[in-house]
Design a protein around this motif. Structure first.
Motif, PDB file in Angstrom:
ATOM      1  N   ALA A  49       0.680  -1.199  -0.074  1.00 18.88           N
ATOM      2  CA  ALA A  49       0.064   0.102   0.046  1.00 18.88           C
ATOM      3  C   ALA A  49       1.006   1.221  -0.130  1.00 18.88           C
ATOM      4  CB  ALA A  49      -1.020  -0.052   1.276  1.00 18.88           C
ATOM      5  N   LYS A  50       2.016   1.573   0.856  1.00 19.72           N
ATOM      6  CA  LYS A  50       2.933   2.423   0.758  1.00 19.72           C
ATOM      7  C   LYS A  50       3.327   2.624  -0.506  1.00 19.72           C
ATOM      8  CE  LYS A  50       2.462   4.010   5.057  1.00 19.72           C
ATOM      9  NZ  LYS A  50       1.874   5.494   5.328  1.00 19.72           N
ATOM     10  N   MET A  51       4.033   1.371  -1.144  1.00 20.61           N
ATOM     11  CA  MET A  51       4.610   1.674  -2.189  1.00 20.61           C
ATOM     12  C   MET A  51       3.609   2.035  -3.699  1.00 20.61           C
ATOM     13  SD  MET A  51       7.238  -1.731  -2.273  1.00 20.61           S
ATOM     14  CE  MET A  51       6.519  -2.772  -1.100  1.00 20.61           C
ATOM     15  N   SER A  52       2.647   1.538  -3.352  1.00 17.58           N
ATOM     16  CA  SER A  52       1.431   1.983  -4.360  1.00 17.58           C
ATOM     17  C   SER A  52       1.229   3.497  -4.255  1.00 17.58           C
ATOM     18  CB  SER A  52       0.244   1.298  -4.028  1.00 17.58           C
ATOM     19  OG  SER A  52      -0.773   1.691  -5.020  1.00 17.58           O
ATOM     20  N   GLU A  53       1.132   4.065  -3.042  1.00 10.85           N
ATOM     21  CA  GLU A  53       0.765   5.448  -2.694  1.00 10.85           C
ATOM     22  C   GLU A  53       1.988   6.198  -3.357  1.00 10.85           C
ATOM     23  OE1 GLU A  53       0.666   8.092   1.089  1.00 10.85           O
ATOM     24  OE2 GLU A  53      -0.275   6.161   1.289  1.00 10.85           O
ATOM     25  N   ALA A  54       3.241   5.911  -3.118  1.00  8.29           N
ATOM     26  CA  ALA A  54       4.419   6.719  -3.563  1.00  8.29           C
ATOM     27  C   ALA A  54       4.504   6.444  -5.038  1.00  8.29           C
ATOM     28  CB  ALA A  54       5.673   6.062  -2.801  1.00  8.29           C
ATOM     29  N   THR A  55       4.300   5.401  -5.709  1.00  3.35           N
ATOM     30  CA  THR A  55       4.734   5.528  -6.901  1.00  3.35           C
ATOM     31  C   THR A  55       3.293   5.648  -8.010  1.00  3.35           C
ATOM     32  OG1 THR A  55       4.115   3.125  -7.031  1.00  3.35           O
ATOM     33  CG2 THR A  55       6.409   3.525  -6.810  1.00  3.35           C
ATOM     34  N   GLY A  56       2.246   5.528  -7.540  1.00  3.10           N
ATOM     35  CA  GLY A  56       1.192   5.518  -8.176  1.00  3.10           C
ATOM     36  C   GLY A  56       0.818   4.159  -9.131  1.00  3.10           C
ATOM     37  N   TRP A  57       1.344   3.267  -8.899  1.00  7.69           N
ATOM     38  CA  TRP A  57       1.364   2.040  -9.256  1.00  7.69           C
ATOM     39  C   TRP A  57       0.216   1.147  -8.604  1.00  7.69           C
ATOM     40  CZ3 TRP A  57       6.922   0.059 -10.234  1.00  7.69           C
ATOM     41  CH2 TRP A  57       7.391   0.943 -11.311  1.00  7.69           C
ATOM     42  N   GLN A  58      -0.320   0.109  -9.464  1.00  6.45           N
ATOM     43  CA  GLN A  58      -1.155  -0.822  -8.897  1.00  6.45           C
ATOM     44  C   GLN A  58      -0.432  -1.955  -7.994  1.00  6.45           C
ATOM     45  OE1 GLN A  58      -4.217  -1.939 -11.442  1.00  6.45           O
ATOM     46  NE2 GLN A  58      -4.933  -0.119 -11.677  1.00  6.45           N
ATOM     47  N   ALA A  59      -1.072  -2.597  -7.247  1.00  8.53           N
ATOM     48  CA  ALA A  59      -0.202  -3.510  -6.448  1.00  8.53           C
ATOM     49  C   ALA A  59       0.372  -4.811  -7.336  1.00  8.53           C
ATOM     50  CB  ALA A  59      -1.055  -4.337  -5.486  1.00  8.53           C
ATOM     51  N   HIS A  60      -0.298  -5.036  -8.465  1.00  5.76           N
ATOM     52  CA  HIS A  60       0.300  -6.089  -9.204  1.00  5.76           C
ATOM     53  C   HIS A  60       1.415  -5.592  -9.925  1.00  5.76           C
ATOM     54  CE1 HIS A  60      -2.537  -4.214 -12.243  1.00  5.76           C
ATOM     55  NE2 HIS A  60      -1.601  -4.403 -13.091  1.00  5.76           N
ATOM     56  N   SER A  61       1.632  -4.394 -10.449  1.00  2.06           N
ATOM     57  CA  SER A  61       2.536  -3.744 -10.886  1.00  2.06           C
ATOM     58  C   SER A  61       3.870  -3.584 -10.203  1.00  2.06           C
ATOM     59  CB  SER A  61       2.299  -2.411 -11.511  1.00  2.06           C
ATOM     60  OG  SER A  61       1.295  -2.433 -12.431  1.00  2.06           O
ATOM     61  N   ILE A  62       3.465  -3.403  -8.777  1.00  7.46           N
ATOM     62  CA  ILE A  62       4.775  -3.235  -7.736  1.00  7.46           C
ATOM     63  C   ILE A  62       5.188  -4.521  -7.646  1.00  7.46           C
ATOM     64  CG2 ILE A  62       5.167  -3.175  -5.353  1.00  7.46           C
ATOM     65  CD1 ILE A  62       2.874  -0.538  -5.529  1.00  7.46           C
ATOM     66  N   ARG A  63       4.736  -5.766  -7.657  1.00 10.45           N
ATOM     67  CA  ARG A  63       4.832  -6.901  -7.251  1.00 10.45           C
ATOM     68  C   ARG A  63       5.605  -7.528  -8.509  1.00 10.45           C
ATOM     69  NH1 ARG A  63      -0.126  -7.677  -4.896  1.00 10.45           N
ATOM     70  NH2 ARG A  63      -1.129  -8.373  -6.689  1.00 10.45           N
ATOM     71  N   GLY A  64       5.378  -7.080  -9.803  1.00 13.42           N
ATOM     72  CA  GLY A  64       6.202  -7.382 -10.855  1.00 13.42           C
ATOM     73  C   GLY A  64       7.440  -6.604 -11.012  1.00 13.42           C
ATOM     74  N   ALA A  65       7.456  -5.656 -10.852  1.00 15.38           N
ATOM     75  CA  ALA A  65       8.977  -4.803 -10.580  1.00 15.38           C
ATOM     76  C   ALA A  65       9.638  -5.289  -9.684  1.00 15.38           C
ATOM     77  CB  ALA A  65       8.400  -3.318 -10.256  1.00 15.38           C
ATOM     78  N   MET A  66       9.384  -5.696  -8.354  1.00 12.54           N
ATOM     79  CA  MET A  66      10.151  -6.220  -7.602  1.00 12.54           C
ATOM     80  C   MET A  66      10.634  -7.686  -8.090  1.00 12.54           C
ATOM     81  SD  MET A  66       8.481  -5.444  -3.783  1.00 12.54           S
ATOM     82  CE  MET A  66       7.391  -6.708  -3.644  1.00 12.54           C
TER      83      MET A  66
END
Length: 72
Positions: A49-66
């Motif tokens: 949630a914090k990463m999504s707030e900081a980047t504007g990305w959705q959760a699945h995009s954050i998991r993919g980037a990681m």
């Protein structure tokens, strides 16, 4: 948005009017991947949630980037 100390520098080559090659450093603002990395390196880490707030990305995009870019 998270600000990091990490900046990306790029050399720009230009030839001035006298025909002399000049090198100039151009800095760029931190990328979203830089922001994710900074959040993850904090002592307490970060939530999706914090990463999504900081980047504007959705959760699945954050998991993919990681898994992709940061997992190497």
């Amino acid at each position: 948005m998270i600000k990091t100390n990490k900046t990306t520098a790029k050399k720009i080559a230009r030839i001035n009017s006298a025909g002399v090659l000049k090198m100039k450093m151009e800095t760029q603002k931190p990328t979203r991947l830089d922001q994710l990395e900074a959040l993850l390196m904090r002592p307490d880490g970060a939530t999706i949630a914090k990463m999504s707030e900081a980047t504007g990305w959705q959760a699945h995009s954050i998991r993919g980037a990681m898994a992709g870019a940061l997992g190497q």
